[in-house]
Motif scaffolding. Sequence first.
Motif, PDB file in Angstrom:
ATOM      1  N   ARG A 177      -7.974   9.603  -1.236  1.00 11.63           N
ATOM      2  CA  ARG A 177      -6.576   9.338  -0.885  1.00 11.63           C
ATOM      3  C   ARG A 177      -5.894  10.594  -0.349  1.00 11.63           C
ATOM      4  NH1 ARG A 177      -8.664   5.165  -1.553  1.00 11.63           N
ATOM      5  NH2 ARG A 177      -7.992   3.371  -2.820  1.00 11.63           N
ATOM      6  N   GLU A 208      -3.449   4.803   0.568  1.00 12.07           N
ATOM      7  CA  GLU A 208      -4.235   3.572   0.677  1.00 12.07           C
ATOM      8  C   GLU A 208      -4.314   3.097   2.119  1.00 12.07           C
ATOM      9  OE1 GLU A 208      -3.347   1.731  -3.774  1.00 12.07           O
ATOM     10  OE2 GLU A 208      -1.901   1.461  -2.155  1.00 12.07           O
ATOM     11  N   HIS A 210      -7.699   2.757   4.239  1.00  7.60           N
ATOM     12  CA  HIS A 210      -8.064   1.516   4.937  1.00  7.60           C
ATOM     13  C   HIS A 210      -8.413   1.803   6.387  1.00  7.60           C
ATOM     14  CE1 HIS A 210      -7.975  -2.539   6.503  1.00  7.60           C
ATOM     15  NE2 HIS A 210      -7.004  -2.185   7.330  1.00  7.60           N
ATOM     16  N   GLU A 270      -9.075  -5.187  -0.171  1.00  9.12           N
ATOM     17  CA  GLU A 270      -8.851  -4.713  -1.537  1.00  9.12           C
ATOM     18  C   GLU A 270     -10.167  -4.289  -2.200  1.00  9.12           C
ATOM     19  OE1 GLU A 270      -5.919  -3.980  -2.730  1.00  9.12           O
ATOM     20  OE2 GLU A 270      -5.145  -4.686  -0.799  1.00  9.12           O
ATOM     21  N   LEU A 282     -11.135  -0.889  -0.685  1.00  2.00           N
ATOM     22  CA  LEU A 282     -10.316   0.210  -1.193  1.00  2.00           C
ATOM     23  C   LEU A 282     -10.698   0.571  -2.621  1.00  2.00           C
ATOM     24  CD1 LEU A 282      -6.740  -0.629   0.177  1.00  2.00           C
ATOM     25  CD2 LEU A 282      -8.150   1.358   0.760  1.00  2.00           C
ATOM     26  N   TRP A 307       0.806  -1.207   0.000  1.00  4.18           N
ATOM     27  CA  TRP A 307       0.000   0.000   0.000  1.00  4.18           C
ATOM     28  C   TRP A 307       0.845   1.265   0.000  1.00  4.18           C
ATOM     29  CZ3 TRP A 307      -3.911  -1.607   4.388  1.00  4.18           C
ATOM     30  CH2 TRP A 307      -4.879  -2.479   3.843  1.00  4.18           C
TER      31      TRP A 307
END
Length: 293
Positions: A96, A51, A55, A87, A90, A47
């Motif tokens: 982000r 990311e 998460h 995954e 995300l 990641w």
Amino acid sequence: MESATGRDARGTLPEGLGDALRATAEDIATVLRGAADTSVPVPRSEWTVGEAGAHLAQANELMADIAAGRERRYGDGTPQSLAAANERALAEFGERAAGPLAELIVRHTNAYLTAFERCATDSAGTGAGTGVEAGGGTGETAGTVVTPLGPMSREVLGSYLLTHMLGHGYDLARALGRPHMIDRTRVELSLPFLITAMPRVTDATTTARLTASYTIRLWGGARFGVTFTDGAVTVTPRPPARPDCTILIEPVTFLLMALGRIGPNGAMARGRVFARGRRPWLALRFPGLFKAP
């Protein structure tokens, strides 16, 4: 701390946990807000900073929803299913940017605390728990919620939330060259979750036919016991009377090792871990008996 599971009555957070959750969320938010570029890779991870922050925001929202009694399914507890769920989540969440992610992490942590307080108040008013009774006939009680690592109380869910934030907060701090937020107090508050989760994350290939008993003692603090009987594991807040191996470990080192961030050899070489007892060599084997999800 007298035991690894805390001293408070059921329906209240262990002493200091609420403050630790708020402070950890704010510490992570501070680290993120200082990030000029969230595409920086996280060490020992696939990641980026963005990311990992996304998460954390999603996971904190998940745990707040669970604490509020909303049913949320997220894998089946195996490392493979949790990785796949991460995954997918995300891919469905595009944020982000550092600032918005920092705010979401704090907001959802506060939402967990609000949900816990509301459910504790409802329980006091009715004389019974208000937890999810999912999957009737599975043995889950009214005070139990269903989490990605199986059923647990809302109190232990709070310890889970803290542990999860500490692990990924450590990763973010390393990636961005900032001090991490793990300390002795927060490690001890993570123990109720770790004691609950350890039997669920044993590695059957390494524990097969193992019979051994361990005492884990954090320097100057809590201790607990782990016993394997022909591969079956039991984890208890009280250590066994005559353990085969006692592991004495510095608290931050313990949590980082438990979360798979560091290995035992370097920690022992730096004098952060010691072993004693009738079978002290079992200490080197201990971390490999579990597979962190």
